[in-house]
Design a protein around this motif. Sequence first.
Motif, PDB file in Angstrom:
ATOM      1  N   ALA A   1       0.836  -1.206   0.000  1.00  0.00           N
ATOM      2  CA  ALA A   1       0.000   0.000   0.000  1.00  0.00           C
ATOM      3  C   ALA A   1       0.868   1.253   0.000  1.00  0.00           C
ATOM      4  O   ALA A   1       0.594   2.211  -0.729  1.00  0.00           O
ATOM      5  CB  ALA A   1      -0.939  -0.010   1.210  1.00  0.00           C
TER       6      ALA A   1
ATOM      7  N   THR B   1       0.812   3.879  -3.148  1.00  0.00           N
ATOM      8  CA  THR B   1       0.277   5.226  -2.939  1.00  0.00           C
ATOM      9  C   THR B   1       1.365   6.295  -2.987  1.00  0.00           C
ATOM     10  O   THR B   1       1.152   7.370  -3.529  1.00  0.00           O
ATOM     11  CB  THR B   1      -0.492   5.334  -1.609  1.00  0.00           C
TER      12      THR B   1
ATOM     13  N   GLY C   1      -0.633  10.258  -7.247  1.00  0.00           N
ATOM     14  CA  GLY C   1      -0.525  11.484  -6.474  1.00  0.00           C
ATOM     15  C   GLY C   1       0.587  12.397  -6.932  1.00  0.00           C
ATOM     16  O   GLY C   1       1.014  12.372  -8.075  1.00  0.00           O
TER      17      GLY C   1
ATOM     18  N   ALA D   1      -0.737   1.385 -10.549  1.00  0.00           N
ATOM     19  CA  ALA D   1      -1.010   1.535  -9.127  1.00  0.00           C
ATOM     20  C   ALA D   1      -2.503   1.462  -8.833  1.00  0.00           C
ATOM     21  O   ALA D   1      -2.927   0.775  -7.903  1.00  0.00           O
ATOM     22  CB  ALA D   1      -0.427   2.847  -8.610  1.00  0.00           C
TER      23      ALA D   1
ATOM     24  N   LEU E   1      -4.304  -1.316  -6.572  1.00  0.00           N
ATOM     25  CA  LEU E   1      -5.056  -0.918  -5.379  1.00  0.00           C
ATOM     26  C   LEU E   1      -6.498  -1.398  -5.458  1.00  0.00           C
ATOM     27  O   LEU E   1      -7.044  -1.910  -4.471  1.00  0.00           O
ATOM     28  CB  LEU E   1      -4.996   0.600  -5.189  1.00  0.00           C
TER      29      LEU E   1
ATOM     30  N   LEU F   1      -2.658   0.187   6.396  1.00  0.00           N
ATOM     31  CA  LEU F   1      -2.230   1.585   6.440  1.00  0.00           C
ATOM     32  C   LEU F   1      -2.226   2.124   7.865  1.00  0.00           C
ATOM     33  O   LEU F   1      -1.329   2.870   8.247  1.00  0.00           O
ATOM     34  CB  LEU F   1      -3.117   2.442   5.535  1.00  0.00           C
TER      35      LEU F   1
END
Length: 101
Positions: free
Chosen positions: A17, A21, A26, A64, A68, A84
Amino acid sequence: MSITPQLLVGLAPDEAALLLTAFGVGAEPDARILEYLPEAQRAPLARRAEALLELAGEQRVRFAVTELRRRLAGDDSDEPAQALNRLAARLEARDQGRRHG
């Protein structure tokens, strides 16, 4: 290392994770986030992050997001959130140790 789900083989759910991420989607990826991990975790994740960053931005994001989604759709859909949370707790404990040490 090939950019396939094999990239994530052998990683704990929280490590996968984090990798997906922090380096897959992002803002601009920043390897400094790995400095908060113990060396035993940091080195393998750094190698995988380098491999992931070799992909062009759009292809990396697609990989990704696909991974996910696949992980979230698993039998235990709470696992990514729990992973997480565990990672956040470990990082916070390590950060507090640095401040007091």
